[in-house]
Write a protein that holds these residues in place. Structure first.
Motif, mmCIF file in Angstrom:
data_model
loop_
_atom_site.group_PDB
_atom_site.id
_atom_site.type_symbol
_atom_site.label_atom_id
_atom_site.label_comp_id
_atom_site.label_asym_id
_atom_site.label_seq_id
_atom_site.Cartn_x
_atom_site.Cartn_y
_atom_site.Cartn_z
ATOM 1 N N ARG A 33 -42.638 -46.495 43.617
ATOM 2 C CA ARG A 33 -42.928 -46.774 44.586
ATOM 3 C C ARG A 33 -41.897 -47.966 45.155
ATOM 4 O O ARG A 33 -40.845 -48.011 46.003
ATOM 5 C CB ARG A 33 -44.336 -48.169 44.447
ATOM 6 N N LYS A 34 -41.465 -48.843 43.649
ATOM 7 C CA LYS A 34 -40.054 -49.238 43.077
ATOM 8 C C LYS A 34 -38.435 -48.597 44.123
ATOM 9 O O LYS A 34 -38.001 -48.801 44.510
ATOM 10 C CB LYS A 34 -39.766 -50.206 41.706
ATOM 11 N N THR A 35 -38.626 -46.525 43.230
ATOM 12 C CA THR A 35 -37.613 -46.785 43.046
ATOM 13 C C THR A 35 -37.485 -46.097 44.261
ATOM 14 O O THR A 35 -36.268 -45.759 45.085
ATOM 15 C CB THR A 35 -37.742 -45.253 42.636
ATOM 16 N N PHE A 36 -38.872 -46.063 46.037
ATOM 17 C CA PHE A 36 -38.130 -45.079 46.942
ATOM 18 C C PHE A 36 -38.350 -46.361 47.762
ATOM 19 O O PHE A 36 -38.836 -46.212 49.481
ATOM 20 C CB PHE A 36 -39.374 -43.910 47.259
ATOM 21 N N LYS A 37 -38.997 -47.851 47.172
ATOM 22 C CA LYS A 37 -39.064 -48.363 48.094
ATOM 23 C C LYS A 37 -40.231 -48.809 49.409
ATOM 24 O O LYS A 37 -39.997 -48.949 50.520
ATOM 25 C CB LYS A 37 -37.886 -48.515 48.806
ATOM 26 N N MET A 38 -40.964 -48.196 48.616
ATOM 27 C CA MET A 38 -42.665 -47.589 49.760
ATOM 28 C C MET A 38 -43.716 -49.493 49.290
ATOM 29 O O MET A 38 -43.889 -49.593 48.407
ATOM 30 C CB MET A 38 -42.953 -46.399 49.373
ATOM 31 N N THR A 39 -44.755 -49.128 49.872
ATOM 32 C CA THR A 39 -45.576 -50.291 49.704
ATOM 33 C C THR A 39 -46.479 -49.197 49.157
ATOM 34 O O THR A 39 -46.785 -48.144 49.168
ATOM 35 C CB THR A 39 -46.278 -50.508 50.486
ATOM 36 N N SER A 43 -47.062 -45.194 49.827
ATOM 37 C CA SER A 43 -47.238 -44.046 48.915
ATOM 38 C C SER A 43 -48.462 -43.850 48.485
ATOM 39 O O SER A 43 -48.270 -41.795 48.542
ATOM 40 C CB SER A 43 -46.771 -44.469 47.523
ATOM 41 N N LYS A 95 -32.278 -39.838 54.790
ATOM 42 C CA LYS A 95 -32.244 -40.757 53.957
ATOM 43 C C LYS A 95 -30.696 -40.696 53.118
ATOM 44 O O LYS A 95 -30.048 -39.800 52.786
ATOM 45 C CB LYS A 95 -32.635 -41.252 52.397
#
Length: 117
Positions: A33-39, A43, A95
């Motif tokens: 989640r952090k890597t792809f900036k997701m909630t 995810s 992206k």
């Protein structure tokens, strides 16, 4: 030059193995989640799609490894082209950083492969 081409191809394969792990196994974990900036909600709702994408990245890595083991120019060329095209498409549609993480290394591999042939 052939050795340098093979090193770049190996790096591209390793990157795609990393993408496989991130997308198939770590997508729903805090690191993914952090890597792809997701909630968490994003995810969870996209995990199946991400796993499918990760599997495709694994096939790309397997093809590049096959090319390295076999030494076949055409196998290396085919899978580097697949990675390059996927990187261009991802960079345009998903992206921009995909251009640098996927398409650019594949392009470098293609250039070195061509020079060394």
């Amino acid at each position: 030059m052939a050795t340098l081409a093979n090193i770049v191809i190996a790096v591209v394969a390793i990157l795609h193995l990393g993408f496989l792990v991130l997308e198939m196994f770590l997508w729903n974990h805090p690191f993914g989640r952090k890597t792809f900036k997701m909630t968490k909600e994003v995810s969870e709702s996209s995990a199946t799609l991400a796993a499918n994408q990760g599997l495709y990245n694994g096939f790309l890595a397997a093809g590049l490894i096959w090319g390295l083991i076999s030494g076949e120019f055409s196998v290396k060329l085919f899978f580097l082209l697949c990675v390059f095209i996927a990187g261009i498409f991802g960079g345009i549609t998903a992206k921009r950083s995909i251009l640098y993480l996927q398409a650019l290394p594949a392009l470098l591999g293609l250039i070195l492969l061509y020079i060394s042939s």
